[in-house]
Design a protein around this motif. Structure first.
Motif, PDB file in Angstrom:
ATOM      1  N   GLY A   6       0.836  -1.191   0.000  1.00 34.38           N
ATOM      2  CA  GLY A   6       0.000   0.000   0.000  1.00 34.38           C
ATOM      3  C   GLY A   6       0.873   1.243   0.000  1.00 34.38           C
ATOM      4  O   GLY A   6       2.021   1.219   0.455  1.00 34.38           O
ATOM      5  N   GLY A   7       0.360   2.347  -0.509  1.00 33.82           N
ATOM      6  CA  GLY A   7       1.133   3.576  -0.591  1.00 33.82           C
ATOM      7  C   GLY A   7       1.616   4.045   0.770  1.00 33.82           C
ATOM      8  O   GLY A   7       0.869   4.010   1.751  1.00 33.82           O
ATOM      9  N   LEU A   8       2.879   4.492   0.844  1.00 33.83           N
ATOM     10  CA  LEU A   8       3.470   4.941   2.101  1.00 33.83           C
ATOM     11  C   LEU A   8       4.181   6.269   1.881  1.00 33.83           C
ATOM     12  O   LEU A   8       5.058   6.377   1.009  1.00 33.83           O
ATOM     13  N   ILE A   9       3.774   7.284   2.644  1.00 34.68           N
ATOM     14  CA  ILE A   9       4.404   8.604   2.580  1.00 34.68           C
ATOM     15  C   ILE A   9       4.928   8.954   3.957  1.00 34.68           C
ATOM     16  O   ILE A   9       4.211   8.851   4.954  1.00 34.68           O
ATOM     17  N   GLU A  62       0.124  22.532  -3.008  1.00 33.52           N
ATOM     18  CA  GLU A  62       1.003  21.471  -3.491  1.00 33.52           C
ATOM     19  C   GLU A  62       1.192  20.390  -2.424  1.00 33.52           C
ATOM     20  O   GLU A  62       1.240  19.199  -2.750  1.00 33.52           O
ATOM     21  N   ALA A  63       1.308  20.806  -1.166  1.00 29.75           N
ATOM     22  CA  ALA A  63       1.450  19.817  -0.087  1.00 29.75           C
ATOM     23  C   ALA A  63       0.242  18.887  -0.056  1.00 29.75           C
ATOM     24  O   ALA A  63       0.374  17.661   0.070  1.00 29.75           O
ATOM     25  N   TYR A  64      -0.951  19.475  -0.176  1.00 31.07           N
ATOM     26  CA  TYR A  64      -2.182  18.683  -0.207  1.00 31.07           C
ATOM     27  C   TYR A  64      -2.190  17.740  -1.413  1.00 31.07           C
ATOM     28  O   TYR A  64      -2.462  16.541  -1.287  1.00 31.07           O
ATOM     29  N   ASP A  65      -1.884  18.289  -2.581  1.00 34.53           N
ATOM     30  CA  ASP A  65      -1.930  17.494  -3.810  1.00 34.53           C
ATOM     31  C   ASP A  65      -0.879  16.388  -3.812  1.00 34.53           C
ATOM     32  O   ASP A  65      -1.114  15.292  -4.339  1.00 34.53           O
ATOM     33  N   MET A  66       0.274  16.688  -3.241  1.00 38.15           N
ATOM     34  CA  MET A  66       1.345  15.686  -3.220  1.00 38.15           C
ATOM     35  C   MET A  66       0.952  14.468  -2.396  1.00 38.15           C
ATOM     36  O   MET A  66       1.286  13.338  -2.747  1.00 38.15           O
ATOM     37  N   TYR A 105      -2.268  13.644  -1.810  1.00 39.43           N
ATOM     38  CA  TYR A 105      -3.419  13.073  -2.507  1.00 39.43           C
ATOM     39  C   TYR A 105      -2.964  12.164  -3.656  1.00 39.43           C
ATOM     40  O   TYR A 105      -3.478  11.056  -3.844  1.00 39.43           O
ATOM     41  N   GLU A 106      -1.988  12.645  -4.432  1.00 34.67           N
ATOM     42  CA  GLU A 106      -1.496  11.880  -5.572  1.00 34.67           C
ATOM     43  C   GLU A 106      -0.339  10.949  -5.201  1.00 34.67           C
ATOM     44  O   GLU A 106      -0.040   9.989  -5.923  1.00 34.67           O
ATOM     45  N   SER A 122       9.862  12.287 -12.226  1.00 33.61           N
ATOM     46  CA  SER A 122      10.185  13.686 -11.952  1.00 33.61           C
ATOM     47  C   SER A 122      10.100  14.537 -13.205  1.00 33.61           C
ATOM     48  O   SER A 122       9.603  15.667 -13.182  1.00 33.61           O
ATOM     49  N   GLU A 123      10.595  14.006 -14.300  1.00 32.69           N
ATOM     50  CA  GLU A 123      10.567  14.755 -15.562  1.00 32.69           C
ATOM     51  C   GLU A 123       9.141  15.017 -16.031  1.00 32.69           C
ATOM     52  O   GLU A 123       8.869  16.042 -16.671  1.00 32.69           O
ATOM     53  N   ASN A 124       8.228  14.117 -15.723  1.00 29.79           N
ATOM     54  CA  ASN A 124       6.834  14.273 -16.145  1.00 29.79           C
ATOM     55  C   ASN A 124       5.946  14.876 -15.063  1.00 29.79           C
ATOM     56  O   ASN A 124       4.735  14.981 -15.240  1.00 29.79           O
ATOM     57  N   SER A 125       6.539  15.260 -13.936  1.00 30.62           N
ATOM     58  CA  SER A 125       5.767  15.763 -12.804  1.00 30.62           C
ATOM     59  C   SER A 125       5.296  17.192 -13.042  1.00 30.62           C
ATOM     60  O   SER A 125       6.053  18.048 -13.522  1.00 30.62           O
ATOM     61  N   SER A 126       4.066  17.463 -12.676  1.00 28.22           N
ATOM     62  CA  SER A 126       3.534  18.827 -12.779  1.00 28.22           C
ATOM     63  C   SER A 126       4.163  19.750 -11.743  1.00 28.22           C
ATOM     64  O   SER A 126       4.043  20.970 -11.847  1.00 28.22           O
ATOM     65  N   TYR A 127       4.838  19.169 -10.744  1.00 30.08           N
ATOM     66  CA  TYR A 127       5.468  19.981  -9.703  1.00 30.08           C
ATOM     67  C   TYR A 127       6.835  20.511 -10.134  1.00 30.08           C
ATOM     68  O   TYR A 127       7.406  21.361  -9.458  1.00 30.08           O
ATOM     69  N   ASN A 128       7.362  19.986 -11.214  1.00 30.80           N
ATOM     70  CA  ASN A 128       8.616  20.482 -11.778  1.00 30.80           C
ATOM     71  C   ASN A 128       8.300  21.196 -13.085  1.00 30.80           C
ATOM     72  O   ASN A 128       7.710  20.609 -13.988  1.00 30.80           O
TER      73      ASN A 128
END
Length: 477
Positions: free
Chosen positions: A45-48, A85-89, A91-92, A165-171
């Motif tokens: 499962g996803g882990l942050i 961005e913190a919220y979206d990061m 969430y995604e 990272s190259e395809n990230s909307s955050y970069n």
């Protein structure tokens, strides 16, 4: 507790659920064993893991940059530049973690943690079903033969992390006409740059909020610009990578060459100065304003403890008091000056043991109730096993006072824990730190210092702040 929290989150991930684990930057030092090996096992499962760094050391022992841990573990890292961005990061990020199969480190800093903003919420996602991994024994048992395979899998995954990272909307690469200077900025430092260019950027800007470095965008910035200025909060992590990026001798300015201060937080004025702007200070600090160090609250039980302890240890030449992390650490400041060391959580007991074993007498450790259950119990067991001549003070204010006022894990059980660890019950002494018991406290401290073995003193009195809150709440009812 940071270690156990991350291990609990990894166990939840193993079961297929998503888990978010939060801690301060130095907390990751405690959890590093699990963290580094979770990068080897990967996740189900996803882990942050959210880590809050503290540049300028507003309330910390150091200002380490945990992006270094992300590089060390070779996993993806998020660094938001805004609350949205913190919220979206997050969430995604769970889906990205599951897609890549590895944990994600989300690094915030003081200004982000201490700010607020409205965010656009997104639809709630359903909870993952219980789903333990079919190949769990191959992934989650890190015996050398299996761990070598997992390490190779981690190495092979690096290209996928870079691609993400190259395809990230955050970069994003923001072009501009003046190519003499290219600016690479990360996380919250992007905001400091924007404040210096309210009408738009004049130099190309590469904003990075997801790591590893997006190779294509970095190549574009390096190819198009004569020199590079790196703006990042914390260590020169990106700056050091750029120095040898692609084997090119690109000129890079930042913290390493003195363009920006090597230590402490960034701010818009520092960034403006690095950009060659004239910085004006319109408001001088009045002379009447002075730095006011933090102090123990009036009515705090720690005060009575330190006053009694100070009076007793004056009778002993060479006495040393080893402190720990908590509000009682303020006993190191005037008017008490009662503590000689404060290094990390749990070190009061183990440093006192080491000093005692070296011949220091009396060697006294002062630790709080929450810190004791966090990382002091194993040290006390060491003292018992080796019959060290130490006096340990567990200053119990019945709460986790320094970081939120939540219940302490050991409340009501400290005596039983100490006796269970092997301390002689006759030398586990509970005291009430009040002025009317002052002489009695001194007598008990003196008796236990003279006892040639492990003594534990437990001065117990509820934190004045939580007690006040409880009284207010009871009046409302």
């Amino acid at each position: 507790m940071k270690k156990t929290a991350l291990e609990t989150a990894l166990g939840m991930s193993y079961a297929g659920k998503r888990a978010l684990c939060c801690m301060k930057h130095v907390g990751l030092n405690v959890a590093a064993d699990c963290f580094m090996n979770a990068a080897m096992s990967g996740v189900n499962g996803g882990l942050i893991l959210v880590t809050a760094d503290d540049p300028s050391m507003h309330s910390s022992q150091n200002e380490q940059d945990n992006r270094v841990y992300g590089n060390f573990a070779m996993i993806p890292v998020f660094e938001p530049s805004s609350q949205q961005e913190a919220y979206d990061m997050v969430y995604e990020g769970f889906e990205l973690s599951e897609r890549l199969g590895y944990p994600i480190l989300l690094r915030i800093t003081t200004r982000m943690a201490h700010s607020r903003a409205g965010v656009i919420r997104r639809p709630e996602k359903p909870e993952n079903p219980l789903n333990c991994p079919a190949d769990g024994r191959q992934r989650f048992i890190l015996l050398p033969a299996l761990a070598r395979k997992r390490y190779q899998a981690l190495l092979e995954k690096q290209s996928s992390f870079v691609e993400a990272s190259e395809n990230s909307s955050y970069n994003c690469y923001l072009d501009a006409p003046d190519k003499k200077l290219g600016i690479l900025t990360t996380g919250i430092a992007f905001n400091y740059l924007k404040e210096n260019y309210p009408d738009g950027f004049v130099n190309p800007v590469l904003k990075i909020c997801q790591y590893p470095l997006p190779r294509k965008q970095v190549e574009q910035l390096v190819e198009e610009c004569d020199e590079i200025l790196v703006l990042e909060e914390g260590f020169p992590v990106v700056e050091e990578q750029l120095k040898g990026f692609l084997g090119k001798g690109v000129v890079v300015h930042g913290r390493l060459d003195g363009t920006l201060p090597r230590a402490g937080e960034l701010n818009p004025d520092m960034v403006g100065k690095a950009l060659g702007k004239e910085i004006r200070n319109y408001y001088a600090m009045p002379e009447v304003v002075e730095q006011r160090p933090p102090a123990l609250c009036q009515g705090c039980g720690h005060r009575d403890l330190f006053e009694a302890l100070n009076e007793v240890i004056r009778e002993y030449e060479g006495a040393k008091v080893f402190g720990d992390i908590g509000c009682y650490t303020l006993g190191a400041l005037p008017p008490f000056r009662a503590i000689d060391t404060c290094i990390d959580m749990g070190a009061a007991i183990t440093m006192a043991k080491g000093a005692a074993d070296a011949g220091v007498f009396p060697a006294i450790g002062v630790i709080g109730d929450s810190t004791f259950t966090h990382s002091g119990m194993t040290g006390l067991l060491d003292c018992v096993n080796e019959k060290s001549n130490v006096t340990i003070v567990i200053s119990d204010n019945e709460t986790t006072a320094m970081t939120g006022g939540q219940d302490s894990a050991g409340t009501g059980r400290l005596e039983a824990i100490c006796i269970g660890l092997g301390v002689d019950p006759a030398h586990v002494r509970v005291m009430i730190p009040l002025k009317k018991h002052f002489e009695e406290m001194k007598a008990v401290i003196r008796e236990e210092i003279e006892y040639p073995g492990v003594s534990v003193l437990i001065p117990t009195r509820e934190c004045i702040q939580t007690l006040t809150r409880k009284k207010k709440e009871s009046k409302k009812q």
